[in-house]
Design an enzyme around this catalytic site. Sequence first.
Site, short mmCIF file in Angstrom:
data_model
loop_
_atom_site.label_atom_id
_atom_site.label_comp_id
_atom_site.label_asym_id
_atom_site.label_seq_id
_atom_site.Cartn_x
_atom_site.Cartn_y
_atom_site.Cartn_z
N GLU A 1 -1.49 -5.59 -3.28
CA GLU A 1 -0.23 -4.88 -2.62
C GLU A 1 1.01 -5.54 -3.16
O GLU A 1 1.99 -4.75 -3.13
CB GLU A 1 -0.37 -5.10 -1.23
CG GLU A 1 -1.58 -4.21 -0.60
CD GLU A 1 -1.62 -4.53 1.00
OE1 GLU A 1 -2.57 -3.61 1.70
OE2 GLU A 1 -1.27 -5.47 1.51
N ASP B 1 2.40 -2.76 0.79
CA ASP B 1 1.28 -2.05 1.64
C ASP B 1 1.78 -0.74 1.98
O ASP B 1 1.14 0.06 2.09
CB ASP B 1 1.19 -3.01 2.88
CG ASP B 1 0.26 -2.38 4.09
OD1 ASP B 1 -0.75 -1.85 3.54
OD2 ASP B 1 0.94 -2.42 5.13
N GLU C 1 4.20 -8.25 -0.83
CA GLU C 1 3.06 -7.64 -0.17
C GLU C 1 3.42 -6.69 0.90
O GLU C 1 2.80 -5.66 1.17
CB GLU C 1 2.10 -8.92 0.39
CG GLU C 1 0.62 -8.35 1.10
CD GLU C 1 0.80 -8.31 2.77
OE1 GLU C 1 0.27 -7.65 3.11
OE2 GLU C 1 1.53 -9.37 3.07
N ASP D 1 -3.92 -9.19 -1.00
CA ASP D 1 -2.26 -9.44 -0.67
C ASP D 1 -1.70 -9.28 -1.95
O ASP D 1 -0.68 -8.63 -2.16
CB ASP D 1 -2.04 -10.64 0.05
CG ASP D 1 -2.32 -10.79 1.48
OD1 ASP D 1 -2.79 -9.74 1.95
OD2 ASP D 1 -2.48 -11.99 2.03
#
Length: 236
Positions: free
Chosen positions: A122, A50, A46, A119
Amino acid sequence: MVRRKPNYDELLEKLEYQFQKPELLDEALTHVSAPKASGKSYQRLEFLGDRVLGLAIAETLYKTFPNAPEGELSRRLAELVRRESCAEIAIAWDVGPYLKLGAGEAHSGGRRNQTILADVCEAIIGAVFLDGGYEVAKALVERSFKALLETPRRPLRDPKSALQEWAQGRGLPPPTYTIAEQTGPDHAPKFRVMVKVKGTETEFGLGTSKRIAEQAAARSLLLREGIWTEDEHGTN
C-alpha cells in the site's frame, strides 16, 4: 563516508514505473524500526496508499463487472484489498530484499512478515500516487491485481447466498430447505437437509448442524447445475 544509493532497478522493472522522486520509494520501503527512520517510515504512505488502492479497485470492478450487483462488488473489493492479497502482490514485486528494517525485525523474519509486506504494498501505491498521480497509480493497481481480480483466491459468496442470488436472477422463488433426517445423540447430532429450487431436482447435504447441512446442500446444487465448478469451489 558517502552512503551509496540503493539500486532499485529490478524492483522498478517489476513495478513498470520510474520515480521522478526516488526518495518516495525509499520511504515506502522503510519500516519504523529502521535506524534513523523517525518521521520517514512507510506509515504515512501506507495510509494514503490504502485509500488509493480502494478507489482504484472499486473503479476497476465497476467497469469490469457492469452487471454485478452492489453486494458482489463489495465482496470482490473486500477480497482484493485484504492483507493477504496485498502481501501476495508485495511478494510478486519481490520487495523483501529492499526493505529497510531494524536488526530485531530483520532477524525475526520481517522480510516475510505478511503485515509488513501488505503495508509496503500500500505504501508503494501511495508513493506512486504522489509521484505520478492517480491514473498512474491506478494503472499499477490494475496490472498488479489483474490475476487476483480475475481469479479470486476464495469463494466470493457462501453457497446459500450464491444459490439465492441465482434463483432471484432467474425470477424464481427463494430456495427452500427442509430437514430430511436427523441422527445421532443430542450432543452430537447429524443433519441431512434437502434443498429445492423451482425447476430443478432436489439436492441434499450433510452436516453436524442445520446451517452446515444447508450450506452443503446449496453447494451440491450449485455444482450440479454448473453454476459453480469444482476447480473454483472444490472445498468449503
